[in-house]
Design a protein around this motif. Structure first.
Motif, mmCIF file in Angstrom:
data_model
loop_
_atom_site.group_PDB
_atom_site.id
_atom_site.type_symbol
_atom_site.label_atom_id
_atom_site.label_comp_id
_atom_site.label_asym_id
_atom_site.label_seq_id
_atom_site.Cartn_x
_atom_site.Cartn_y
_atom_site.Cartn_z
ATOM 1 N N ALA A 71 0.830 -1.206 0.000
ATOM 2 C CA ALA A 71 0.000 0.000 0.000
ATOM 3 C C ALA A 71 0.866 1.257 0.000
ATOM 4 C CB ALA A 71 -0.910 -0.014 1.227
ATOM 5 N N LEU A 72 1.898 1.278 0.849
ATOM 6 C CA LEU A 72 2.740 2.475 0.932
ATOM 7 C C LEU A 72 3.522 2.685 -0.352
ATOM 8 C CD1 LEU A 72 4.076 2.342 4.580
ATOM 9 C CD2 LEU A 72 2.623 4.072 3.557
ATOM 10 N N ILE A 73 4.067 1.577 -0.904
ATOM 11 C CA ILE A 73 4.872 1.722 -2.123
ATOM 12 C C ILE A 73 4.012 2.283 -3.256
ATOM 13 C CG2 ILE A 73 6.105 0.438 -3.908
ATOM 14 C CD1 ILE A 73 7.065 -1.434 -1.662
ATOM 15 N N SER A 74 2.781 1.753 -3.387
ATOM 16 C CA SER A 74 1.957 2.228 -4.508
ATOM 17 C C SER A 74 1.393 3.618 -4.228
ATOM 18 C CB SER A 74 0.835 1.245 -4.789
ATOM 19 O OG SER A 74 -0.001 1.141 -3.671
ATOM 20 N N LYS A 75 1.130 3.938 -2.957
ATOM 21 C CA LYS A 75 0.492 5.212 -2.651
ATOM 22 C C LYS A 75 1.499 6.360 -2.611
ATOM 23 C CE LYS A 75 -2.688 7.239 0.643
ATOM 24 N NZ LYS A 75 -3.130 7.214 2.034
ATOM 25 N N GLN A 76 2.634 6.132 -1.950
ATOM 26 C CA GLN A 76 3.599 7.219 -1.769
ATOM 27 C C GLN A 76 4.453 7.438 -3.011
ATOM 28 O OE1 GLN A 76 3.701 9.027 0.989
ATOM 29 N NE2 GLN A 76 2.542 7.779 2.428
ATOM 30 N N PHE A 77 4.841 6.331 -3.661
ATOM 31 C CA PHE A 77 5.777 6.469 -4.777
ATOM 32 C C PHE A 77 5.104 6.277 -6.123
ATOM 33 C CE2 PHE A 77 8.208 4.675 -1.164
ATOM 34 C CZ PHE A 77 8.909 5.827 -0.855
ATOM 35 N N GLY A 78 3.787 5.993 -6.116
ATOM 36 C CA GLY A 78 3.075 5.849 -7.378
ATOM 37 C C GLY A 78 3.545 4.694 -8.227
ATOM 38 N N VAL A 79 4.016 3.628 -7.568
ATOM 39 C CA VAL A 79 4.470 2.468 -8.329
ATOM 40 C C VAL A 79 3.255 1.715 -8.860
ATOM 41 C CG1 VAL A 79 5.690 0.263 -8.140
ATOM 42 C CG2 VAL A 79 6.594 2.282 -7.007
ATOM 43 N N TRP A 80 3.392 1.156 -10.055
ATOM 44 C CA TRP A 80 2.347 0.349 -10.686
ATOM 45 C C TRP A 80 1.934 -0.772 -9.730
ATOM 46 C CZ3 TRP A 80 2.921 -4.260 -14.236
ATOM 47 C CH2 TRP A 80 1.763 -4.451 -15.011
ATOM 48 N N VAL A 81 0.610 -0.935 -9.509
ATOM 49 C CA VAL A 81 0.137 -1.803 -8.424
ATOM 50 C C VAL A 81 0.622 -3.264 -8.518
ATOM 51 C CG1 VAL A 81 -1.928 -2.773 -7.367
ATOM 52 C CG2 VAL A 81 -1.785 -0.345 -7.780
ATOM 53 N N PRO A 82 0.551 -3.937 -9.680
ATOM 54 C CA PRO A 82 1.052 -5.326 -9.703
ATOM 55 C C PRO A 82 2.504 -5.426 -9.253
ATOM 56 C CG PRO A 82 -0.175 -4.869 -11.681
ATOM 57 C CD PRO A 82 -0.065 -3.573 -10.960
ATOM 58 N N LEU A 83 3.313 -4.422 -9.644
ATOM 59 C CA LEU A 83 4.709 -4.438 -9.224
ATOM 60 C C LEU A 83 4.816 -4.214 -7.718
ATOM 61 C CD1 LEU A 83 7.664 -4.544 -10.106
ATOM 62 C CD2 LEU A 83 7.593 -2.074 -10.385
ATOM 63 N N SER A 84 4.014 -3.276 -7.207
ATOM 64 C CA SER A 84 4.112 -2.973 -5.780
ATOM 65 C C SER A 84 3.649 -4.161 -4.941
ATOM 66 C CB SER A 84 3.286 -1.740 -5.432
ATOM 67 O OG SER A 84 1.942 -2.069 -5.252
ATOM 68 N N MET A 85 2.744 -4.987 -5.488
ATOM 69 C CA MET A 85 2.325 -6.171 -4.744
ATOM 70 C C MET A 85 3.489 -7.129 -4.561
ATOM 71 S SD MET A 85 -1.444 -6.774 -6.333
ATOM 72 C CE MET A 85 -1.459 -8.496 -5.981
ATOM 73 N N VAL A 86 4.250 -7.331 -5.650
ATOM 74 C CA VAL A 86 5.414 -8.211 -5.550
ATOM 75 C C VAL A 86 6.446 -7.605 -4.597
ATOM 76 C CG1 VAL A 86 7.260 -9.309 -6.857
ATOM 77 C CG2 VAL A 86 4.991 -9.115 -7.844
ATOM 78 N N LEU A 87 6.635 -6.271 -4.707
ATOM 79 C CA LEU A 87 7.589 -5.608 -3.811
ATOM 80 C C LEU A 87 7.138 -5.738 -2.353
ATOM 81 C CD1 LEU A 87 8.469 -2.357 -5.774
ATOM 82 C CD2 LEU A 87 9.951 -4.302 -5.311
ATOM 83 N N GLY A 88 5.821 -5.594 -2.121
ATOM 84 C CA GLY A 88 5.306 -5.738 -0.761
ATOM 85 C C GLY A 88 5.586 -7.127 -0.213
ATOM 86 N N ALA A 89 5.349 -8.142 -1.063
ATOM 87 C CA ALA A 89 5.645 -9.512 -0.641
ATOM 88 C C ALA A 89 7.130 -9.657 -0.336
ATOM 89 C CB ALA A 89 5.220 -10.487 -1.725
ATOM 90 N N ALA A 90 7.984 -9.021 -1.174
ATOM 91 C CA ALA A 90 9.424 -9.103 -0.949
ATOM 92 C C ALA A 90 9.794 -8.437 0.371
ATOM 93 C CB ALA A 90 10.172 -8.446 -2.104
ATOM 94 N N VAL A 91 9.124 -7.317 0.694
ATOM 95 C CA VAL A 91 9.407 -6.650 1.969
ATOM 96 C C VAL A 91 9.064 -7.585 3.131
ATOM 97 C CG1 VAL A 91 8.700 -4.777 3.491
ATOM 98 C CG2 VAL A 91 9.177 -4.308 1.110
ATOM 99 N N ALA A 92 7.932 -8.310 3.016
ATOM 100 C CA ALA A 92 7.578 -9.267 4.057
ATOM 101 C C ALA A 92 8.670 -10.327 4.198
ATOM 102 C CB ALA A 92 6.229 -9.919 3.747
#
Lengths: 336, 71
Positions: A71-92
């Motif tokens: 949520a933060l990656i896509s909201k704050q940095f405007g990253v494309w949502v499918p990419l930010s989902m993978v990034l979010g999983a990677a952060v976890a």
């Protein structure tokens, strides 16, 4: 090698049933279905951790880490949502990696407590810091999954049915990955660590590293489930990831059983159907946790190996009725 | 936090099965919690309590007064 045809036919029938399913349901049941599919990924990834014999009480917080990060990656940095989902999983996954340094100094009961403490600390940090986590009210107006246009038709993902198909695809791919991990050499090592950890270490398995790998992989897929949830609901708050949903995950996994890959999935599907559809139809909204607790106690008393232990028995009955030749009375027994 | 979490932290910090450990840990936890609540806020106090438990678990899993065979 047994005949593969019935298996393929069964898979095809299941796929058709899953595609047709949402159109038979009411609007609120479609919402439940979306969360059911996401929860299937949560319990399936939890099973990857329980393969090593460690039970965590911080798994839902890992779901939350994925949700908050995506949520933060896509909201704050405007990253494309499918990419930010993978990034979010990677952060976890990264958070799990960091946590595994203190946590895997413990085993068994102490790991359970330690993972609970670590998870609560993370959750309370979301509650404490208004920036960037939004405090107790959490994050609002998270960008949804972008619309997909194929030819003339546009699929909008605020719609429960369309998001159900998206979640189904993501979860199916993730389940294939989890299944491959489990059947690989790595998964066998996890099994070895569960049943004979001293022996496994004596033949050169690095127990800490194996547990860390399982924890990171499980958290990655949990984070993916959280990212799906965040972009569907478009709002998340710390209360969504506290101990109560974790208890539900434990109930699903225990009632379903953890010896087989399909056990936890069976548990989550059957208990969600009972909880959300059967009990609501009966009109016992307020007393639903009472019934779930009763189901948990009854299943521990009478079905200690979980719902999955019924599957070979049913299969055996089926075979005997079809073929009445008397050999293989128990059907194909699972090696636990 | 519910009372159950507080009780849990105290049991772990004091050492499972140790009565005197529970008493000492209860005083310690209550002091730390009240101190942090006064100077910071309630959420930070909860975090501090949990970190206290985590540190005890990592450094001395038997707790302050626990016996060795419990480890």
């Amino acid at each position: 090698m047994p005949n593969r045809l019935p298996l393929l036919l069964g898979a095809a029938a299941l796929a058709v049933a899953l595609i047709l399913l949402p159109h038979q349901l009411s609007f609120s049941q479609q919402e439940v279905l979306v969360f059911l599919v996401i929860n299937v990924l949560v319990v399936a990834s939890y099973r990857l951790l329980t393969l090593t014999g460690e039970w965590s009480l911080g798994h839902v917080v890992m779901v939350g880490v994925g949700a908050y990060a995506s949520a933060l990656i896509s909201k704050q940095f405007g990253v494309w949502v499918p990419l930010s989902m993978v990034l979010g999983a990677a952060v976890a996954g990264v958070v799990a990696f960091i946590l595994s340094f203190p946590l895997f100094r413990m085993k068994g009961f102490y790991f359970l407590i330690g993972s609970f403490a670590a998870g609560e600390v993370i959750r309370l940090c979301w509650k404490k810091f208004r920036y960037p986590f939004g405090g107790p009210k959490g994050l609002k107006s998270i960008p949804g999954f972008p619309d997909i246009t194929i030819g003339e038709t546009t699929f909008a993902f605020w719609n429960a049915v369309n998001f159900y198909y998206l979640a189904l695809i993501v979860v199916a791919v993730a389940l294939v990955f989890l299944y491959r991990i489990e059947k690989s050499r790595l998964g066998l090592t996890f099994h070895a660590l569960h049943w004979q950890d001293k022996l496994a270490e004596s033949v050169g398995v690095n127990a800490w590293r194996m547990r860390m790998t399982a924890f990171v992989a499980a958290s990655f897929f949990a984070g993916l489930a959280g990212a799906l949830q965040a972009h569907y609901l478009t709002t998340i708050n710390p209360t969504m990831f506290d101990v109560e949903p974790m208890v539900y995950v434990l109930i699903w996994v225990i009632v379903g059983g953890t010896a087989t890959f399909y056990g936890p999935i069976l548990g989550v599907v059957i208990l969600t159907v009972i909880n959300e559809i059967v009990l609501r139809e009966l009109g016992v909204d307020q007393a639903r946790p009472l019934f779930l607790g009763a189901i948990l106690i009854l299943s521990i008393l009478f079905l200690p190996k979980g719902l999955e232990s019924l599957v070979p028995k049913i299969g055996g009955l089926w075979k005997r009725r079809n073929k009445d030749d008397g050999n293989s009375p128990g059907g194909e027994t699972e090696k636990a | 936090h519910g009372v159950i979490v507080t009780a849990f932290i105290i049991i772990i910090v004091g050492g499972i099965g140790s009565l005197e450990g529970a008493v000492v840990a209860a005083v310690l936890y209550a002091f730390v919690h009240t101190f942090v609540t006064t100077f910071f806020d309630g959420t930070v106090a909860d975090i501090t309590g949990l970190l206290l438990m985590l540190i005890v678990l990592v450094i001395k899993p038997t707790g302050l007064f626990g016996t060795k065979e419990r480890a």
